[in-house]
Design a protein around this motif. Structure first.
Motif, PDB file in Angstrom:
ATOM      1  N   PHE A  33       0.893   5.777   2.391  1.00  0.00           N
ATOM      2  CA  PHE A  33       0.225   4.540   2.012  1.00  0.00           C
ATOM      3  C   PHE A  33       0.377   4.263   0.525  1.00  0.00           C
ATOM      4  CE2 PHE A  33      -3.588   2.301   0.520  1.00  0.00           C
ATOM      5  CZ  PHE A  33      -3.446   1.123   1.240  1.00  0.00           C
TER       6      PHE A  33
ATOM      7  N   SER B 265       3.973   3.257  -0.193  1.00  0.00           N
ATOM      8  CA  SER B 265       4.224   1.902   0.307  1.00  0.00           C
ATOM      9  C   SER B 265       3.571   0.852  -0.581  1.00  0.00           C
ATOM     10  CB  SER B 265       3.687   1.759   1.730  1.00  0.00           C
ATOM     11  OG  SER B 265       4.381   2.598   2.598  1.00  0.00           O
ATOM     12  N   LEU B 266       2.363   1.144  -1.047  1.00  0.00           N
ATOM     13  CA  LEU B 266       1.695   0.236  -1.970  1.00  0.00           C
ATOM     14  C   LEU B 266       2.470   0.116  -3.272  1.00  0.00           C
ATOM     15  CD1 LEU B 266      -0.835  -1.504  -2.348  1.00  0.00           C
ATOM     16  CD2 LEU B 266      -1.945   0.494  -3.331  1.00  0.00           C
TER      17      LEU B 266
ATOM     18  N   LEU C  10      -0.248  10.545   5.769  1.00  0.00           N
ATOM     19  CA  LEU C  10      -0.689   9.155   5.838  1.00  0.00           C
ATOM     20  C   LEU C  10      -1.090   8.631   4.468  1.00  0.00           C
ATOM     21  CD1 LEU C  10      -1.524   6.716   7.662  1.00  0.00           C
ATOM     22  CD2 LEU C  10      -3.793   7.749   7.696  1.00  0.00           C
ATOM     23  N   ALA C  11      -1.853   9.418   3.721  1.00  0.00           N
ATOM     24  CA  ALA C  11      -2.320   8.982   2.399  1.00  0.00           C
ATOM     25  C   ALA C  11      -1.159   8.805   1.430  1.00  0.00           C
ATOM     26  CB  ALA C  11      -3.320   9.978   1.844  1.00  0.00           C
TER      27      ALA C  11
END
Length: 87
Positions: A33, A36-37, A29-30
């Protein structure tokens, strides 16, 4: 074995599953993220860009937490076998 013992066993099994899966899922997840950022900030829309960092991070987390996972499963199996022997 009564209903209360079965529910206690099921609750313990679910808790062990969460404890074992959480580090790997949180790492994926990290990293997802962050990638994606990065993609949003640079406007790079490559779909395969996220796979390699996620796979590497999950592999590293698995290598680091494998002793913890094995110990958790071992203690759960000992508890389960003790409950089965008690009847």
């Amino acid at each position: 074995m009564g209903g209360a013992e079965v529910l206690d066993l099921a609750r313990t099994a679910i808790w062990v599953t969460i404890k074992i899966a959480a580090p790997v899922m949180l790492a994926g997840l990290a990293v997802g993220f962050v990638v994606s950022l990065f993609q949003a900030l640079t406007q790079i829309q490559e779909q395969t860009l996220a796979f390699i960092p996620k796979i590497l991070s999950i592999f590293i987390v698995l290598m680091l937490t494998l002793p913890f996972m094995a110990d958790s499963l071992n203690s759960f199996m000992v508890t389960l076998s003790e409950w089965i022997i008690r009847g």
